[in-house]
Design a protein around this motif. Structure first.
Motif, PDB file in Angstrom:
ATOM      1  N   GLU A  44     -48.883 -20.759  17.479  1.00  0.00           N
ATOM      2  CA  GLU A  44     -48.377 -21.515  16.336  1.00  0.00           C
ATOM      3  C   GLU A  44     -46.960 -21.105  15.947  1.00  0.00           C
ATOM      4  N   ASP A  48     -43.763 -23.539  15.812  1.00  0.00           N
ATOM      5  CA  ASP A  48     -43.045 -23.639  14.549  1.00  0.00           C
ATOM      6  C   ASP A  48     -41.555 -23.335  14.725  1.00  0.00           C
ATOM      7  N   TYR A  72     -49.104 -32.934  19.193  1.00  0.00           N
ATOM      8  CA  TYR A  72     -49.455 -33.124  17.789  1.00  0.00           C
ATOM      9  C   TYR A  72     -48.980 -32.032  16.835  1.00  0.00           C
ATOM     10  N   THR A  73     -49.184 -30.769  17.154  1.00  0.00           N
ATOM     11  CA  THR A  73     -48.832 -29.724  16.192  1.00  0.00           C
ATOM     12  C   THR A  73     -47.321 -29.598  16.031  1.00  0.00           C
ATOM     13  N   TYR A  74     -46.591 -29.786  17.113  1.00  0.00           N
ATOM     14  CA  TYR A  74     -45.125 -29.782  17.038  1.00  0.00           C
ATOM     15  C   TYR A  74     -44.645 -30.981  16.224  1.00  0.00           C
ATOM     16  N   TYR A  76     -46.192 -32.620  13.911  1.00  0.00           N
ATOM     17  CA  TYR A  76     -46.494 -32.376  12.497  1.00  0.00           C
ATOM     18  C   TYR A  76     -45.465 -31.433  11.881  1.00  0.00           C
TER      19      TYR A  76
END
Length: 124
Positions: A44, A48, A72-74, A76
């Motif tokens: 993470e 980030d 997806y996490t990037y 977001y």
């Protein structure tokens, strides 16, 4: 904000349909900014930090709009940063058309085609 539309995705604008290109050009000149290859083993913090670095690069260009689609996490993390700075961020909406072929050996082959319909805002 400026008069450019940043395409931050895995889909270079040179391969877009005329409809998608025209919809983007309403906001300004299209500028492709390659979406990073993000390893599934990235943690993470790494994701980030990558979002932070790319957000700074995007904000410095003062775009009118940013198309952001990918991992997806990037996505977001980046969208959250851009919206906090007042940058309008959109996603491309497409209609998915699937042809299904049942082969003699019992297998199924699917061919998917995506037809662009519009850009949808992430709350801008």
């Amino acid at each position: 904000m400026g008069d450019i539309f940043i395409n931050h995705s895995n889909h270079p604008s040179t391969f877009w349909s005329e409809e998608e290109r025209r919809a983007a050009e309403v906001y300004g000149r299209i500028v492709d900014m390659a979406f990073p290859a993000i390893s599934p083993s990235a943690n993470e913090l790494e994701v980030d930090e990558l979002a932070e670095a790319n957000a700074a690069c995007i904000i410095a260009q003062e775009p009118a709009v940013v198309l952001c689609q990918g991992e997806y996490t990037y996505t977001y993390a980046l969208v959250k940063r851009l919206l906090a700075k007042g940058v309008c961020v959109v996603a491309a909406c497409s209609e998915r058309m699937v042809e299904e072929h049942h082969e003699p050996d019992g297998s199924t082959r699917r061919i998917s085609q995506f037809r662009f319909t519009r850009f949808r805002c992430y709350g801008c």
